[in-house]
Design a protein around this motif. Sequence first.
Motif, PDB file in Angstrom:
ATOM      1  N   CYS A  73      16.616  76.234  41.611  1.00  0.00           N
ATOM      2  CA  CYS A  73      17.782  75.449  41.192  1.00  0.00           C
ATOM      3  C   CYS A  73      17.444  73.986  41.448  1.00  0.00           C
ATOM      4  CB  CYS A  73      19.026  75.856  41.982  1.00  0.00           C
ATOM      5  SG  CYS A  73      20.472  74.832  41.615  1.00  0.00           S
ATOM      6  N   VAL A  74      17.498  73.193  40.398  1.00  0.00           N
ATOM      7  CA  VAL A  74      17.234  71.757  40.513  1.00  0.00           C
ATOM      8  C   VAL A  74      18.511  71.027  40.118  1.00  0.00           C
ATOM      9  CG1 VAL A  74      15.850  69.810  39.702  1.00  0.00           C
ATOM     10  CG2 VAL A  74      14.798  72.076  39.954  1.00  0.00           C
ATOM     11  N   LEU A  75      19.001  70.188  41.027  1.00  0.00           N
ATOM     12  CA  LEU A  75      20.190  69.391  40.760  1.00  0.00           C
ATOM     13  C   LEU A  75      19.766  67.932  40.701  1.00  0.00           C
ATOM     14  CD1 LEU A  75      23.640  69.839  42.447  1.00  0.00           C
ATOM     15  CD2 LEU A  75      22.842  67.678  41.592  1.00  0.00           C
ATOM     16  N   LEU A  76      19.941  67.324  39.537  1.00  0.00           N
ATOM     17  CA  LEU A  76      19.654  65.905  39.346  1.00  0.00           C
ATOM     18  C   LEU A  76      20.984  65.171  39.458  1.00  0.00           C
ATOM     19  CD1 LEU A  76      17.262  66.183  36.270  1.00  0.00           C
ATOM     20  CD2 LEU A  76      16.638  65.977  38.682  1.00  0.00           C
ATOM     21  N   MET A 132      19.412  92.105  52.854  1.00  0.00           N
ATOM     22  CA  MET A 132      19.247  90.710  53.211  1.00  0.00           C
ATOM     23  C   MET A 132      19.117  89.872  51.943  1.00  0.00           C
ATOM     24  SD  MET A 132      16.488  89.157  55.805  1.00  0.00           S
ATOM     25  CE  MET A 132      16.411  87.445  56.126  1.00  0.00           C
ATOM     26  N   ALA A 133      19.773  88.740  51.933  1.00  0.00           N
ATOM     27  CA  ALA A 133      19.760  87.861  50.761  1.00  0.00           C
ATOM     28  C   ALA A 133      18.379  87.264  50.544  1.00  0.00           C
ATOM     29  CB  ALA A 133      20.791  86.757  50.920  1.00  0.00           C
ATOM     30  N   GLY A 134      17.984  87.171  49.282  1.00  0.00           N
ATOM     31  CA  GLY A 134      16.702  86.579  48.954  1.00  0.00           C
ATOM     32  C   GLY A 134      16.765  85.061  48.962  1.00  0.00           C
ATOM     33  N   MET A 135      15.621  84.462  49.026  1.00  0.00           N
ATOM     34  CA  MET A 135      15.510  83.007  49.049  1.00  0.00           C
ATOM     35  C   MET A 135      15.072  82.508  47.669  1.00  0.00           C
ATOM     36  SD  MET A 135      16.059  82.301  52.330  1.00  0.00           S
ATOM     37  CE  MET A 135      15.251  80.879  52.995  1.00  0.00           C
ATOM     38  N   PHE A 136      15.443  81.275  47.373  1.00  0.00           N
ATOM     39  CA  PHE A 136      14.985  80.601  46.160  1.00  0.00           C
ATOM     40  C   PHE A 136      14.806  79.126  46.484  1.00  0.00           C
ATOM     41  CE2 PHE A 136      19.552  80.318  46.075  1.00  0.00           C
ATOM     42  CZ  PHE A 136      19.836  79.066  45.571  1.00  0.00           C
ATOM     43  N   LYS A 137      14.082  78.408  45.658  1.00  0.00           N
ATOM     44  CA  LYS A 137      13.818  76.980  45.869  1.00  0.00           C
ATOM     45  C   LYS A 137      14.988  76.165  45.339  1.00  0.00           C
ATOM     46  CE  LYS A 137      10.413  74.860  46.936  1.00  0.00           C
ATOM     47  NZ  LYS A 137      10.007  74.424  48.257  1.00  0.00           N
ATOM     48  N   PHE A 138      15.488  75.252  46.197  1.00  0.00           N
ATOM     49  CA  PHE A 138      16.547  74.335  45.798  1.00  0.00           C
ATOM     50  C   PHE A 138      16.046  72.910  45.964  1.00  0.00           C
ATOM     51  CE2 PHE A 138      20.297  71.683  47.047  1.00  0.00           C
ATOM     52  CZ  PHE A 138      20.857  71.617  45.786  1.00  0.00           C
ATOM     53  N   GLU A 139      16.225  72.117  44.908  1.00  0.00           N
ATOM     54  CA  GLU A 139      15.863  70.702  44.961  1.00  0.00           C
ATOM     55  C   GLU A 139      17.065  69.872  44.538  1.00  0.00           C
ATOM     56  OE1 GLU A 139      11.181  70.319  44.190  1.00  0.00           O
ATOM     57  OE2 GLU A 139      12.347  70.792  42.385  1.00  0.00           O
ATOM     58  N   LEU A 140      17.363  68.857  45.337  1.00  0.00           N
ATOM     59  CA  LEU A 140      18.426  67.905  45.035  1.00  0.00           C
ATOM     60  C   LEU A 140      17.781  66.539  44.961  1.00  0.00           C
ATOM     61  CD1 LEU A 140      21.333  66.994  44.637  1.00  0.00           C
ATOM     62  CD2 LEU A 140      21.625  67.042  47.113  1.00  0.00           C
ATOM     63  N   GLY A 155      28.408  79.336  42.402  1.00  0.00           N
ATOM     64  CA  GLY A 155      27.420  79.623  43.425  1.00  0.00           C
ATOM     65  C   GLY A 155      26.131  80.103  42.794  1.00  0.00           C
ATOM     66  N   VAL A 156      25.023  79.783  43.455  1.00  0.00           N
ATOM     67  CA  VAL A 156      23.709  80.198  42.975  1.00  0.00           C
ATOM     68  C   VAL A 156      23.037  81.008  44.071  1.00  0.00           C
ATOM     69  CG1 VAL A 156      21.448  79.426  42.173  1.00  0.00           C
ATOM     70  CG2 VAL A 156      23.492  78.111  41.568  1.00  0.00           C
ATOM     71  N   LEU A 157      22.566  82.189  43.704  1.00  0.00           N
ATOM     72  CA  LEU A 157      21.785  83.056  44.574  1.00  0.00           C
ATOM     73  C   LEU A 157      20.470  83.369  43.873  1.00  0.00           C
ATOM     74  CD1 LEU A 157      24.613  85.617  45.474  1.00  0.00           C
ATOM     75  CD2 LEU A 157      23.655  83.907  47.019  1.00  0.00           C
ATOM     76  N   GLU A 158      19.529  83.910  44.614  1.00  0.00           N
ATOM     77  CA  GLU A 158      18.268  84.335  44.007  1.00  0.00           C
ATOM     78  C   GLU A 158      18.561  85.320  42.871  1.00  0.00           C
ATOM     79  OE1 GLU A 158      14.071  86.161  45.511  1.00  0.00           O
ATOM     80  OE2 GLU A 158      15.883  87.182  46.140  1.00  0.00           O
ATOM     81  N   GLY A 159      17.856  85.173  41.766  1.00  0.00           N
ATOM     82  CA  GLY A 159      18.038  86.060  40.624  1.00  0.00           C
ATOM     83  C   GLY A 159      19.145  85.631  39.674  1.00  0.00           C
ATOM     84  N   HIS A 160      19.705  84.442  39.876  1.00  0.00           N
ATOM     85  CA  HIS A 160      20.784  83.944  39.015  1.00  0.00           C
ATOM     86  C   HIS A 160      20.302  83.857  37.567  1.00  0.00           C
ATOM     87  CE1 HIS A 160      24.013  81.384  37.510  1.00  0.00           C
ATOM     88  NE2 HIS A 160      24.647  81.546  38.659  1.00  0.00           N
ATOM     89  N   SER A 161      21.181  84.121  36.647  1.00  0.00           N
ATOM     90  CA  SER A 161      20.863  83.972  35.224  1.00  0.00           C
ATOM     91  C   SER A 161      20.591  82.505  34.918  1.00  0.00           C
ATOM     92  CB  SER A 161      22.032  84.442  34.359  1.00  0.00           C
ATOM     93  OG  SER A 161      22.264  85.809  34.562  1.00  0.00           O
ATOM     94  N   PRO A 162      19.714  82.227  33.966  1.00  0.00           N
ATOM     95  CA  PRO A 162      19.443  80.830  33.604  1.00  0.00           C
ATOM     96  C   PRO A 162      20.726  80.116  33.177  1.00  0.00           C
ATOM     97  CG  PRO A 162      17.807  82.266  32.645  1.00  0.00           C
ATOM     98  CD  PRO A 162      18.875  83.158  33.218  1.00  0.00           C
TER      99      PRO A 162
END
Length: 134
Positions: free
Chosen positions: A79-82, A1-9, A34-41
């Motif tokens: 992941c923060v998208l400004l 199952m895919a992990g979750m991460f925090k996304f802010e737009l 694409g961004v998934l949990e554990g993505h490289s910086p």
Amino acid sequence: MAGMFKFELISPEEKLISEDVTMVTIPGAEGEFGVLEGHSPLLSAVKAGIVRVHKNAMNDNPRRIFVAGGFADVTADRCVLLAEEAHDLSLVDVTALDAEISKMHAAFAAQEDAFEKVKLQNRLDVLTAKRAAI
């Protein structure tokens, strides 16, 4: 199952999204990624286009947000998208958007000042990209 991460737009007007998601697809300046949990910086410029937000692994109908550009900051758990400008495509009034595009075309044609023409052209480019995204 895919992990979750925090996304802010975040746009200048408001924070559109701040939630846990399984995947986000972003129109990066060098191409969509694409961004998934554990993505490289990663720090990336974002071009005008559609951000797709997947709330769960089975989400075949992601939330689609138009962004006019900006920057994305990605870490393993966030992941923060400004965004310069952001609009949920499900809420866009197409008739009003078409009217605004027509108004911008007329303003551009009537404008004589070169600097103002560039500003109007930039706005027109964003509006037409938004219309194409719909």
